[in-house]
Write a protein that holds these residues in place. Structure first.
Motif, mmCIF file in Angstrom:
data_model
loop_
_atom_site.group_PDB
_atom_site.id
_atom_site.type_symbol
_atom_site.label_atom_id
_atom_site.label_comp_id
_atom_site.label_asym_id
_atom_site.label_seq_id
_atom_site.Cartn_x
_atom_site.Cartn_y
_atom_site.Cartn_z
ATOM 1 N N PHE B 179 1.029 -1.424 -0.051
ATOM 2 C CA PHE B 179 -0.026 0.121 -0.025
ATOM 3 C C PHE B 179 0.888 1.185 -0.004
ATOM 4 O O PHE B 179 0.406 2.379 0.200
ATOM 5 N N ARG B 180 2.232 1.152 0.006
ATOM 6 C CA ARG B 180 2.980 2.087 0.150
ATOM 7 C C ARG B 180 2.816 3.261 -0.894
ATOM 8 O O ARG B 180 2.542 4.550 -0.559
ATOM 9 N N LEU B 181 2.772 2.803 -2.255
ATOM 10 C CA LEU B 181 2.481 3.870 -3.250
ATOM 11 C C LEU B 181 1.210 4.605 -3.206
ATOM 12 O O LEU B 181 1.408 5.862 -3.514
ATOM 13 N N PHE B 182 0.046 3.700 -2.831
ATOM 14 C CA PHE B 182 -1.089 4.623 -2.579
ATOM 15 C C PHE B 182 -1.010 5.544 -1.649
ATOM 16 O O PHE B 182 -1.466 6.705 -1.854
ATOM 17 N N PHE B 183 -0.615 5.090 -0.527
ATOM 18 C CA PHE B 183 -0.458 6.321 0.536
ATOM 19 C C PHE B 183 0.227 7.472 0.333
ATOM 20 O O PHE B 183 0.321 8.360 0.820
ATOM 21 N N LEU B 184 1.362 6.989 -0.429
ATOM 22 C CA LEU B 184 2.552 8.108 -0.863
ATOM 23 C C LEU B 184 1.496 9.008 -1.509
ATOM 24 O O LEU B 184 1.817 10.308 -1.437
ATOM 25 N N TRP B 185 0.938 8.824 -2.827
ATOM 26 C CA TRP B 185 0.093 9.560 -3.362
ATOM 27 C C TRP B 185 -0.845 10.429 -2.644
ATOM 28 O O TRP B 185 -1.041 11.495 -2.955
ATOM 29 N N VAL B 186 -1.499 9.711 -1.840
ATOM 30 C CA VAL B 186 -2.366 10.315 -0.943
ATOM 31 C C VAL B 186 -1.986 11.381 0.065
ATOM 32 O O VAL B 186 -2.380 12.463 -0.064
ATOM 33 N N PHE B 187 -0.832 11.231 0.376
ATOM 34 C CA PHE B 187 0.035 12.139 1.243
ATOM 35 C C PHE B 187 0.296 13.488 0.426
ATOM 36 O O PHE B 187 0.040 14.551 0.981
ATOM 37 N N GLN B 188 0.846 13.295 -0.479
ATOM 38 C CA GLN B 188 1.418 14.373 -1.294
ATOM 39 C C GLN B 188 0.215 15.067 -2.120
ATOM 40 O O GLN B 188 0.331 16.339 -2.027
ATOM 41 N N LEU B 189 -0.980 14.270 -2.041
ATOM 42 C CA LEU B 189 -2.030 15.094 -2.897
ATOM 43 C C LEU B 189 -2.686 15.847 -1.646
ATOM 44 O O LEU B 189 -3.351 16.995 -2.115
ATOM 45 N N ASN B 190 -2.432 15.650 -0.360
ATOM 46 C CA ASN B 190 -3.006 16.423 0.525
ATOM 47 C C ASN B 190 -2.923 17.563 0.316
ATOM 48 O O ASN B 190 -3.514 18.548 0.886
ATOM 49 N N ILE B 191 -1.493 18.028 0.139
ATOM 50 C CA ILE B 191 -1.059 19.552 0.078
ATOM 51 C C ILE B 191 -1.816 20.216 -1.049
ATOM 52 O O ILE B 191 -2.247 21.595 -1.038
ATOM 53 N N PHE B 192 -1.908 19.605 -2.269
ATOM 54 C CA PHE B 192 -2.354 20.336 -3.427
ATOM 55 C C PHE B 192 -3.975 20.353 -3.543
ATOM 56 O O PHE B 192 -4.398 21.096 -4.015
ATOM 57 N N ILE B 193 -4.752 19.429 -2.761
ATOM 58 C CA ILE B 193 -5.853 19.244 -3.136
ATOM 59 C C ILE B 193 -6.558 20.368 -2.674
ATOM 60 O O ILE B 193 -7.706 20.813 -2.991
ATOM 61 N N PHE B 194 -5.901 21.125 -1.486
ATOM 62 C CA PHE B 194 -6.741 22.268 -0.960
ATOM 63 C C PHE B 194 -6.581 23.520 -1.636
ATOM 64 O O PHE B 194 -7.120 24.427 -1.393
ATOM 65 N N VAL B 195 -5.748 23.551 -2.590
ATOM 66 C CA VAL B 195 -5.285 24.786 -2.970
ATOM 67 C C VAL B 195 -6.355 25.539 -3.680
ATOM 68 O O VAL B 195 -6.891 26.521 -3.705
ATOM 69 N N ILE B 196 -7.107 24.609 -4.861
ATOM 70 C CA ILE B 196 -8.038 25.371 -5.642
ATOM 71 C C ILE B 196 -9.479 25.795 -4.710
ATOM 72 O O ILE B 196 -9.794 26.906 -4.956
ATOM 73 N N PRO B 197 -10.022 24.843 -3.843
ATOM 74 C CA PRO B 197 -11.045 25.261 -3.132
ATOM 75 C C PRO B 197 -10.769 26.642 -2.135
ATOM 76 O O PRO B 197 -11.522 27.554 -2.343
#
Lengths: 529, 329
Positions: B179-197
């Protein structure tokens, strides 16, 4: 105060409505952006990064291989010197061929016999030329050249000598007995096939089995593997008294191992154990005036010696040959009280023990004993029919032929069974990871086995033996590979335990705002229409 | 040394001005803000600790402050270039380009002017080209692309799990390989997902967006340090007019103070004495991250509430303020 609040409350809807309406599209866009990223990007991401990697396998070919029949082409060459009439030999060949056609081995194994007559200048020729096919060579020797008792002589090379007599039936019968019982040992092949297919003996068969057949089943209980390890353990209970360093022993055993190489590879290792003694089961025999070890005490020796054996990480079967340098003369006696020749015994599928009483004796004696043990363990021994004799050699050519045919049957059936089992296993359990390496090995095994079957059809025996061995090895490697188990025991509730703390706190607001976004969108569409 | 900064905040004039003084920015606040911000930066214990440790975060902080000065004083392309340099060094300050571009597109957050797409795109284009130019220079100087492994790929793949004040290391020590790759994506996405809203909500206040994104970066970076927190903490005094609506200031401040005391203690107990374990240290670090998030949500809440009050006056009776439609977790 009450009027003011009421006035304010009445005024509020108008102003708030405008503000909210101006801001609402952006709110919805913000929620929609979040939801979009999560669903459109997140779901495929989750699916792709957490699915079990399964490479594709050739299922149809794997299943097909396990249903095919083995056909071994056997070439029988009858050589005759000029003293014997050619027409007579042809009659013998025809009778022999007719008898052999009635031979039934097993539905999975068919022997295709071809009988060939070869004229040779003299009966003393012991070599008929090698060939790619499985050649059983018989030389008809006239009375004048026959100088030994009996009617059959199994030579040290590939050739079997048959005493010539006028009766064609008798000679054909002799050759057939030689083939079926000794040179090819059809019974042994049948047992091997049944063992590989896991077919059990019926009660009737068990009751009517002879002692010889029972012994044979004991010694052939393990399949002939493509490689074996031979561990020589030299046990010195008293190194001060006897400090022989048998360094030549591995070199003496090497020619034997080299000769066996086309059929099975023997890896030789040796180890010295100092100050280690056998468990004290020997007793003093007054008649022989020496220490003796009874035959029925031999099983009690093997177990305690197990703890001195090293383990090596390898799937090859091991033969542990212990050599005990006894400080006092020690003899193994059988049930009648007679000393056992060679002063050694062998244990099926485990190895054996040889006792050396004279420290400074020549290594070649010990090497002979060890080779004998290995022959027994590999199933090379044979019971000769009456009125026949055998030349003495560590490994006769016809014995190697017999071992090769047995190895071919073992390897081919084992590879086919393993592939079918692998196919079934991987199909039933969805959690097993099939890496590219495993898929590559399975492909290679399937290719090798198919090629082996084709070569058997083309009467290329020795290349087929090598390919069947390779297929068996590859199939075993694929079956026992630890990478298959990487995700096997990963319980489902652990997967939920991993996902829920992440998805639930994020998912609940997302779902709620999704509802709000959808109602807003439809309200706007309604207002537009 | 930090440069002097000046803030200019546009004040929305509404009909109701009496009794609404606390809503407005006072001119003396603007003048004193510069000094207060400097003092807060220089005497911040986290900043002093970074200096003692001789970290490179002082360069990052300097470049971020330079970008901030440039964009507040009306030099769009200078700020984009400086930000490109910061992004080149650490990957995550790139999100700060969004408030800068928004500032130029909306002419400093003025809601009356239409959204200027050319200004938006040109500032982003300058940012990208300066970053690309700097990368090209590095490739030419070092001769290959191997530096990517040690810089950007190091941030993205998180191979090293040395304990930091962030949330990555503890999770990735215990995640299954599958699951490492999946959670790596999730954690990195966490920073960028809030920018647009956030950008959509705060499109009229790019300065507030900048501040909030600074906090976001400091919390969710893979390898954060307390030096990252110094800039946004120093910037807090400029929101003097929002202090009325900040609700959790006491909680956040106390948590930060407790963190400042306990984190070194827990670290010593775990690493040097061996009598504690990773959970002790991670607990106090988690409390620190929670305090920062409280600060972030407080600022956001205060800004939105301030907007409502600017249009409806300071004594709006209905309970507006917390907009339940903001789907930020």
């Amino acid at each position: 105060m009450a009027e003011e609040t009421k006035a304010l409350k009445e005024k509020r809807p108008a102003v708030n409505e405008v503000e909210v309406q101006k801001e609402l599209p952006y709110r919805m866009m913000a929620s929609a952006a979040f939801i979009l990223v999560m669903i459109v990007f997140g779901l495929p991401l989750w699916w792709n990064t957490t699915k079990v990697h399964r490479a594709s396998l050739p299922h149809a070919r794997m299943l097909d291989l396990s249903s095919r029949q083995l056909r071994i082409p056997v070439l029988i060459r009858i050589a005759y010197p000029p003293a014997i009439d050619e027409k007579w030999v042809t009659t013998v060949a025809e009778v022999l061929y007719g008898d052999l056609q009635d031979l039934q081995v097993h539905e999975k194994l068919k022997l295709d016999f071809v009988v060939d007559n070869v004229p040779i200048p003299s009966a003393a020729i012991a070599f008929l030329g090698s060939t790619e096919s499985l050649a059983l060579d018989f030389v008809l020797t006239p009375e004048s050249d026959w100088g030994r008792p009996g009617e059959l002589y199994f030579g040290a090379q590939r050739v079997t000598l048959v005493r010539h007599s006028v009766d064609t039936e008798k000679v054909a019968k002799l050759i057939q007995t030689a083939i079926v019982d000794v040179v090819l040992d059809v019974d042994q092949l049948k047992t091997v096939v049944r063992r590989d297919l896991k077919q059990r003996e019926t009660g009737w068969e068990l009751a009517t089995m002879t002692v010889r057949e029972q012994q044979r089943r004991v010694w052939d209980s393990a399949a002939l593997a493509p490689r074996h390890r031979v561990e020589l353990l030299f046990v010195y209970p008293d190194p001060t008294q006897c400090d022989a360093q048998p360094s030549r022993l591995t070199a003496l055993l090497k020619p034997f191992a080299d000769r066996l190489a086309p059929v099975t590879e023997l890896t030789l290792q040796s180890e010295n154990l100092f100050y280690v003694d056998l468990p004290p089961w020997q007793r003093r025999d007054e008649i022989l005036q020496t220490d003796v070890l009874d035959a029925d005490k031999l099983p009690l020796i093997v177990n305690p010696m197990e703890r001195y054996l090293t383990t090596v990480e390898s799937t090859a079967p091991v033969f542990h040959l212990l050599v005990y340098y006894s400080p006092r003369p020690l003899t193994i006696v059988d049930e009648e009280g007679d000393a056992v020749p060679g002063n050694a015994f062998a244990v099926a599928s485990w190895g054996g023990l040889a006792i050396v009483n004279n420290c400074s004796a020549d290594d070649s004696q010990l090497a002979a004993v060890l080779i004998d043990q290995l022959r027994v363990l590999l199933g090379l021994g044979s019971d000769l029919p009456p009125r026949s004799s055998k030349g003495s050699a560590p490994l006769a050519g016809w014995e190697l032929n017999r071992l090769a045919s047995r190895s071919l049957v073992d390897s081919a059936l084992r590879a086919a069974t393993t592939l079918r089992a692998l196919d079934k296993l991987l199909g039933e359990i969805q959690n097993i990871v099939i890496g590219e390496q495993i898929a590559g090995r399975i492909e290679a095994a399937v290719d090798a086995l198919e090629q082996a079957f084709q070569l058997m059809k083309d009467e290329q025996f020795w290349p087929a033996v090598a390919l069947a061995k390779k297929a068996a090895e590859l199939a075993d490697e694929a079956f026992f590979d630890p990478s298959l188990l990487a995700l096997l025991y990963f319980p489902d509730d652990q997967k939920y335990a991993i996902y829920i703390p992440l998805f639930l706190p994020v998912g609940v607001p997302v779902v709620l705002s999704l509802r709000a976004v959808v109602t807003y969108y439809f309200k706007r569409k309604q207002k537009r229409d | 040394m930090k440069r002097q900064r000046s803030e200019v905040k546009r004040i929305e004039k509404t009909e109701k001005t009496d009794g609404n003084e606390p809503l407005f920015v006072r001119s003396m606040d603007v003048a004193s803000a510069a000094v207060v911000v400097q003092v807060c930066y220089l005497f911040n214990p986290f900043g002093i600790a970074s200096c003692i440790a001789m970290t490179t975060s002082v360069f990052h902080n300097f470049l971020i402050a330079a970008a901030l000065v440039a964009f507040q004083s009306g030099r769009p392309y200078v700020s984009a270039s400086v930000l490109a340099l910061v992004s080149m060094l650490g990957l995550y300050p790139a999100v700060l380009m969004v408030p800068i571009a928004l500032h130029y597109a909306t002419a400093g957050g003025n809601s009356k002017t239409p959204f200027d797409w050319t200004a938006f795109c040109s500032s982003i284009a300058v940012f990208c080209s300066v970053w690309a130019g700097a990368l090209y220079m590095i490739v030419t100087l070092s001769g290959s692309w191997q530096f990517l492994q040690s810089t950007y790929l190091f941030f993205v793949l998180v191979p090293d799990l040395t304990p930091t004040v962030g949330v990555f290391w503890y999770f990735f020590t215990e995640v299954f390989d599958h699951f490492r790759l999946f959670f790596l994506w999730v954690f990195q996405l966490n920073i960028f997902i809030f920018v647009i809203p956030l950008a959509l909500t705060l499109r009229r206040s790019p300065m507030m967006l900048f501040h909030i994104l600074l906090i976001l970066i400091a919390v969710f970076k893979p390898y954060p340090s307390v030096g990252d927190a110094v800039v946004y903490m120093a910037l807090l005094p400029i929101w003097r007019h929002l202090y009325l609506y900040i609700r959790h200031s006491f909680l956040a401040a106390c948590t930060m103070a407790v963190f400042a005391v306990l984190a070194p203690v827990m670290w010593k107990l775990w690493i040097q004495d061996g009598s504690a374990n990773a959970n002790f240290y991670f607990a106090i670090t988690l409390a620190y991250c929670t305090a920062q998030i409280f600060l972030l949500t407080d600022l956001l809440y205060a800004e939105l509430r301030h907007r409502i009050h600017m249009t409806h006056g300071i004594r709006v009776v209905d309970e507006s303020g917390t907009e339940a439609k903001i789907a930020l977790s």
